[in-house]
Design an enzyme around this catalytic site. Sequence first.
Site, PDB file in Angstrom:
ATOM      1  N   LYS A 156      40.025  45.775  28.432  1.00  0.00           N
ATOM      2  CA  LYS A 156      38.678  46.152  28.874  1.00  0.00           C
ATOM      3  C   LYS A 156      37.748  46.065  27.659  1.00  0.00           C
ATOM      4  O   LYS A 156      37.343  47.067  27.072  1.00  0.00           O
ATOM      5  CB  LYS A 156      38.703  47.557  29.490  1.00  0.00           C
ATOM      6  CG  LYS A 156      37.503  47.800  30.390  1.00  0.00           C
ATOM      7  CD  LYS A 156      37.703  49.024  31.243  1.00  0.00           C
ATOM      8  CE  LYS A 156      36.401  49.515  31.837  1.00  0.00           C
ATOM      9  NZ  LYS A 156      35.630  48.527  32.571  1.00  0.00           N
TER      10      LYS A 156
HETATM   11  N1  PMP Z   1      37.638  45.135  37.404  1.00  0.00           N
HETATM   12  C1  PMP Z   1      36.741  45.084  36.419  1.00  0.00           C
HETATM   13  C2  PMP Z   1      36.421  43.782  35.797  1.00  0.00           C
HETATM   14  C3  PMP Z   1      36.112  46.256  35.975  1.00  0.00           C
HETATM   15  O1  PMP Z   1      35.213  46.226  34.993  1.00  0.00           O
HETATM   16  C4  PMP Z   1      36.408  47.470  36.619  1.00  0.00           C
HETATM   17  C5  PMP Z   1      35.691  48.731  36.223  1.00  0.00           C
HETATM   18  N2  PMP Z   1      36.216  49.297  35.078  1.00  0.00           N
HETATM   19  C6  PMP Z   1      37.362  47.481  37.641  1.00  0.00           C
HETATM   20  C7  PMP Z   1      37.954  46.285  38.013  1.00  0.00           C
HETATM   21  C8  PMP Z   1      37.766  48.759  38.290  1.00  0.00           C
HETATM   22  O2  PMP Z   1      38.545  49.494  37.377  1.00  0.00           O
HETATM   23  P1  PMP Z   1      38.658  51.067  37.493  1.00  0.00           P
HETATM   24  O3  PMP Z   1      39.080  51.346  38.876  1.00  0.00           O
HETATM   25  O4  PMP Z   1      39.717  51.442  36.510  1.00  0.00           O
HETATM   26  O5  PMP Z   1      37.330  51.616  37.166  1.00  0.00           O
END
Ligand code: PMP
Length: 305
Positions: A156
């Site tokens: 991330k």
């Molecule tokens: N995919 C991407 C590319 C993201 O940026 C996010 C948000 N963080 C998600 C999926 C969803 O992840 P999460 O459920 O952990 O927030």
Amino acid sequence: MEKERLIWFKGEVMPVSQAKVNVLSPTSQFGANVFEGLRAYWNKEDEQLYIFRLDEHAQRLLNSIKMMRFEDKFSYNLLIESCKEIIKANEFKEDIAIRQTVFLDGFGSWFSTSPIEMFIAPIAKKRLLPAEKNGVSCCISSWERINDNSLSPKIKVGANYINSRAGQLEALRNGYDFTIFLNNKGHVSEGPGSCLFFVRDGKLITPPITASILESITRATIIQIAKEELGIEVVEREVDRTELYIADEMFLCGTAVEMIPVLSVDRIDIGDGLEGELTKKIKKTYFDIVRGENKRYLKWLTPVY
Ligand code: PMP
């Protein structure tokens, strides 16, 4: 006058306006930062603010740090405690969103591995679904999702969002609300900041974690609650683009978007073009859990006060 928000910055609590980053740092120049977006929900009855799945966010942040080969500087405990500390310092008693970012500071290059610093800041994150709408329109992006052999979507990292940006700006230009990416194998991947689920024949289907997606915490949550709480069969498998057109229901999920029904893809209605019944059920279950109303999942909530 509204009081200035406080930020946790390099180990200190200070007003947002006092936090300064070097413009020549790798975070500023190359997007060399890893981060988490978290939400906390205020439960009126319990008079408590619950951070949702803080442990899992801390673990994913450590994984991002490791995959980026950043200096291993922050302990799991510090990630957790500093997050609680800054929310407490702001005395929030409402639903909030938090950004926790670990970044390459100092004057450095794109391949520097230190010095590493951290900030944690409350961010204004209004609900992404406009009040007058009960779902969104999506298109398939002409941009391909980044992949593990170039820029891993599992990390991330700030720089990854340039890919999300290209797809999302294209969608908005063409009059859609959100984009959906295909990966380098031509299969359905994810949204620009969210994962995708759809329903066919009563089964909940989602692309696997090898489909060039972030290992989303909301996705894992929904898989578990669909099975445990609602007895829905969940299938993680490769998905083709046209399969989306003939889905009965669809939604995007993520910490920021929470759960948003998708009503059309490429201007083709999903089901009858309305929010689906299973989607409604999962959404209700999800919100009961994040807000601490379903006490069976208190293990996922960290009380701030
Ligand atoms: N995919 C991407 C590319 C993201 O940026 C996010 C948000 N963080 C998600 C999926 C969803 O992840 P999460 O459920 O952990 O927030």
